[in-house]
Design a protein around this motif. Structure first.
Motif, PDB file in Angstrom:
ATOM      1  N   ALA A  21     -23.709 -50.210   3.407  1.00 36.81           N
ATOM      2  CA  ALA A  21     -22.603 -51.146   3.595  1.00 36.81           C
ATOM      3  C   ALA A  21     -21.253 -50.464   3.375  1.00 36.81           C
ATOM      4  O   ALA A  21     -20.301 -50.673   4.146  1.00 36.81           O
ATOM      5  N   LEU A  22     -21.164 -49.638   2.346  1.00 35.85           N
ATOM      6  CA  LEU A  22     -19.911 -48.926   2.063  1.00 35.85           C
ATOM      7  C   LEU A  22     -19.577 -47.932   3.165  1.00 35.85           C
ATOM      8  O   LEU A  22     -18.414 -47.768   3.551  1.00 35.85           O
ATOM      9  N   THR A  23     -20.594 -47.270   3.682  1.00 33.83           N
ATOM     10  CA  THR A  23     -20.381 -46.313   4.772  1.00 33.83           C
ATOM     11  C   THR A  23     -19.864 -47.027   6.019  1.00 33.83           C
ATOM     12  O   THR A  23     -18.919 -46.562   6.680  1.00 33.83           O
ATOM     13  N   LEU A  24     -20.458 -48.175   6.333  1.00 31.59           N
ATOM     14  CA  LEU A  24     -20.012 -48.952   7.489  1.00 31.59           C
ATOM     15  C   LEU A  24     -18.590 -49.470   7.287  1.00 31.59           C
ATOM     16  O   LEU A  24     -17.849 -49.683   8.252  1.00 31.59           O
ATOM     17  N   GLU A  25     -18.211 -49.656   6.028  1.00 31.70           N
ATOM     18  CA  GLU A  25     -16.858 -50.123   5.714  1.00 31.70           C
ATOM     19  C   GLU A  25     -15.833 -48.991   5.820  1.00 31.70           C
ATOM     20  O   GLU A  25     -14.634 -49.225   5.736  1.00 31.70           O
ATOM     21  N   GLY A  26     -16.315 -47.762   5.991  1.00 30.15           N
ATOM     22  CA  GLY A  26     -15.405 -46.637   6.184  1.00 30.15           C
ATOM     23  C   GLY A  26     -15.275 -45.693   5.019  1.00 30.15           C
ATOM     24  O   GLY A  26     -14.482 -44.743   5.065  1.00 30.15           O
ATOM     25  N   VAL A 107     -21.609 -58.477  -1.055  1.00 27.25           N
ATOM     26  CA  VAL A 107     -21.021 -57.172  -0.785  1.00 27.25           C
ATOM     27  C   VAL A 107     -19.530 -57.280  -0.481  1.00 27.25           C
ATOM     28  O   VAL A 107     -18.759 -56.350  -0.756  1.00 27.25           O
ATOM     29  N   GLU A 108     -19.086 -58.425   0.041  1.00 25.87           N
ATOM     30  CA  GLU A 108     -17.658 -58.608   0.311  1.00 25.87           C
ATOM     31  C   GLU A 108     -16.855 -58.621  -0.982  1.00 25.87           C
ATOM     32  O   GLU A 108     -15.698 -58.204  -1.013  1.00 25.87           O
ATOM     33  N   GLU A 109     -17.468 -59.121  -2.059  1.00 26.38           N
ATOM     34  CA  GLU A 109     -16.798 -59.098  -3.352  1.00 26.38           C
ATOM     35  C   GLU A 109     -16.648 -57.665  -3.844  1.00 26.38           C
ATOM     36  O   GLU A 109     -15.610 -57.282  -4.387  1.00 26.38           O
ATOM     37  N   ASP A 195      -9.152 -63.928  -4.383  1.00 24.94           N
ATOM     38  CA  ASP A 195      -9.354 -65.057  -5.287  1.00 24.94           C
ATOM     39  C   ASP A 195     -10.843 -65.345  -5.380  1.00 24.94           C
ATOM     40  O   ASP A 195     -11.471 -65.737  -4.398  1.00 24.94           O
ATOM     41  N   PHE A 196     -11.426 -65.120  -6.557  1.00 28.85           N
ATOM     42  CA  PHE A 196     -12.860 -65.274  -6.733  1.00 28.85           C
ATOM     43  C   PHE A 196     -13.282 -66.720  -6.974  1.00 28.85           C
ATOM     44  O   PHE A 196     -14.453 -66.993  -7.206  1.00 28.85           O
ATOM     45  N   GLY A 197     -12.315 -67.653  -6.923  1.00 25.58           N
ATOM     46  CA  GLY A 197     -12.671 -69.063  -6.986  1.00 25.58           C
ATOM     47  C   GLY A 197     -12.691 -69.619  -8.395  1.00 25.58           C
ATOM     48  O   GLY A 197     -12.694 -68.875  -9.387  1.00 25.58           O
ATOM     49  N   PRO A 198     -12.714 -70.948  -8.504  1.00 31.84           N
ATOM     50  CA  PRO A 198     -12.624 -71.610  -9.816  1.00 31.84           C
ATOM     51  C   PRO A 198     -13.814 -71.337 -10.730  1.00 31.84           C
ATOM     52  O   PRO A 198     -13.705 -71.496 -11.940  1.00 31.84           O
ATOM     53  N   GLY A 199     -14.942 -70.937 -10.185  1.00 33.50           N
ATOM     54  CA  GLY A 199     -16.120 -70.701 -11.022  1.00 33.50           C
ATOM     55  C   GLY A 199     -16.147 -69.328 -11.665  1.00 33.50           C
ATOM     56  O   GLY A 199     -16.976 -69.061 -12.539  1.00 33.50           O
ATOM     57  N   SER A 200     -15.232 -68.454 -11.275  1.00 34.54           N
ATOM     58  CA  SER A 200     -15.251 -67.085 -11.804  1.00 34.54           C
ATOM     59  C   SER A 200     -14.702 -67.025 -13.223  1.00 34.54           C
ATOM     60  O   SER A 200     -13.708 -67.673 -13.556  1.00 34.54           O
ATOM     61  N   LYS A 201     -15.363 -66.246 -14.076  1.00 34.36           N
ATOM     62  CA  LYS A 201     -14.915 -66.045 -15.457  1.00 34.36           C
ATOM     63  C   LYS A 201     -14.189 -64.702 -15.611  1.00 34.36           C
ATOM     64  O   LYS A 201     -13.802 -64.318 -16.714  1.00 34.36           O
ATOM     65  N   ASN A 202     -14.007 -63.998 -14.508  1.00 35.16           N
ATOM     66  CA  ASN A 202     -13.462 -62.649 -14.550  1.00 35.16           C
ATOM     67  C   ASN A 202     -12.101 -62.590 -15.248  1.00 35.16           C
ATOM     68  O   ASN A 202     -11.888 -61.792 -16.159  1.00 35.16           O
ATOM     69  N   LEU A 203     -11.184 -63.458 -14.827  1.00 39.60           N
ATOM     70  CA  LEU A 203      -9.839 -63.448 -15.396  1.00 39.60           C
ATOM     71  C   LEU A 203      -9.859 -63.814 -16.872  1.00 39.60           C
ATOM     72  O   LEU A 203      -9.179 -63.175 -17.686  1.00 39.60           O
ATOM     73  N   ALA A 204     -10.651 -64.824 -17.243  1.00 39.28           N
ATOM     74  CA  ALA A 204     -10.714 -65.251 -18.643  1.00 39.28           C
ATOM     75  C   ALA A 204     -11.220 -64.126 -19.537  1.00 39.28           C
ATOM     76  O   ALA A 204     -10.742 -63.950 -20.667  1.00 39.28           O
ATOM     77  N   VAL A 205     -12.180 -63.349 -19.035  1.00 43.08           N
ATOM     78  CA  VAL A 205     -12.707 -62.220 -19.815  1.00 43.08           C
ATOM     79  C   VAL A 205     -11.611 -61.195 -20.064  1.00 43.08           C
ATOM     80  O   VAL A 205     -11.414 -60.715 -21.191  1.00 43.08           O
ATOM     81  N   TYR A 206     -10.856 -60.850 -19.027  1.00 37.06           N
ATOM     82  CA  TYR A 206      -9.802 -59.841 -19.184  1.00 37.06           C
ATOM     83  C   TYR A 206      -8.676 -60.344 -20.087  1.00 37.06           C
ATOM     84  O   TYR A 206      -8.148 -59.588 -20.907  1.00 37.06           O
ATOM     85  N   VAL A 207      -8.299 -61.600 -19.937  1.00 31.83           N
ATOM     86  CA  VAL A 207      -7.245 -62.156 -20.790  1.00 31.83           C
ATOM     87  C   VAL A 207      -7.696 -62.153 -22.246  1.00 31.83           C
ATOM     88  O   VAL A 207      -6.943 -61.768 -23.147  1.00 31.83           O
TER      89      VAL A 207
END
Length: 236
Positions: A21-26, A107-109, A195-207
């Protein structure tokens, strides 16, 4: 010239699928099966970005990350983890990783997070400071916080903060917009480019992790949550 990715993943099916997938993405991809090979390859030819599975036999992704950071290698690192607990994700950030994706992932994420890491690695442009915050180029100073953007160093008072790439970028964004409430979508767009959407905890973890590095006994908190909206940096 294509950007180079060093991928370390012990699961053959995931490794081959992501490599393809990464190779196809360039991207130009070097895929290895464990941490020993990852370190050897990183020392042989420094990639533009590393993608490391956390759980690998022998030397795992966290150990690879710690070794590279101890050597002064600041190459962006994206961790792949099947561990869903916040404490496990924090362990990756503490090891020096810049971001993480939880398995199973889209994979898009992965593409979006890699683009954000590479963009910041090449020098991201953030909002200009407000008129009353204008300071010398490359410097940010607010609420007892001082940042040297070019050197990527930050201090609270006289104490220097040990920040990962993502933590630094997040703190810079908040500091340049001190007193302004930034909503989740704006922060995701500026820092991750997605934007990973309202269900993502990513930002809360970093904060949360950034707060732990900033907080001092007896000193006012700097990063505040505005429930249902986002975050603001101010000294109350």
């Amino acid at each position: 010239m294509p950007q180079t990715v060093l991928l370390a993943e012990d699961d053959r099916a995931i490794r081959h699928a992501l490599e393809r997938a990464l190779t196809l993405e360039g991207y130009e991809v070097t895929a290895v099966a464990d941490g020993v090979e990852a370190l050897a390859q990183a020392h042989r030819a420094q990639p533009d970005v590393l993608v490391l599975d956390v759980m690998m036999p022998g030397i795992d992704g966290l150990q690879v990350c710690r070794v590279l950071r101890a050597e002064g290698d600041r190459t962006p690192i994206l961790m792949l983890t099947a561990l869903v607990e916040t404490a496990d994700r924090i362990a990756g950030l503490d090891a020096g990783a810049d971001d993480y994706v939880v398995k199973p992932f889209d994979v898009e994420e992965v593409f979006a997070r890699l683009r954000a890491l590479l963009r910041r690695s090449n020098g991201a442009v953030y909002d200009a400071p407000k008129d009353d915050q204008k300071i010398p180029t490359g410097q940010v100073s607010v609420a007892g916080l001082r940042m040297d953007v070019q050197a990527r160093r930050a201090w609270r008072g006289t104490r220097e903060l040990e920040l990962t790439r993502t933590e630094f970028d997040l703190l810079e964004l908040l500091a340049r917009n001190a007193g302004i409430v930034l909503d989740h979508a704006t922060i995701y767009d500026r820092i991750w480019g997605y934007d990973f959407g309202p269900g993502s905890k990513n930002l809360a973890v970093y904060v949360g992790y950034l707060r732990r590095k900033l907080d001092e006994p007896g000193a006012p908190a700097l990063i505040h949550t505005v429930r249902g909206v986002g975050y603001v940096l101010r000294e109350d």
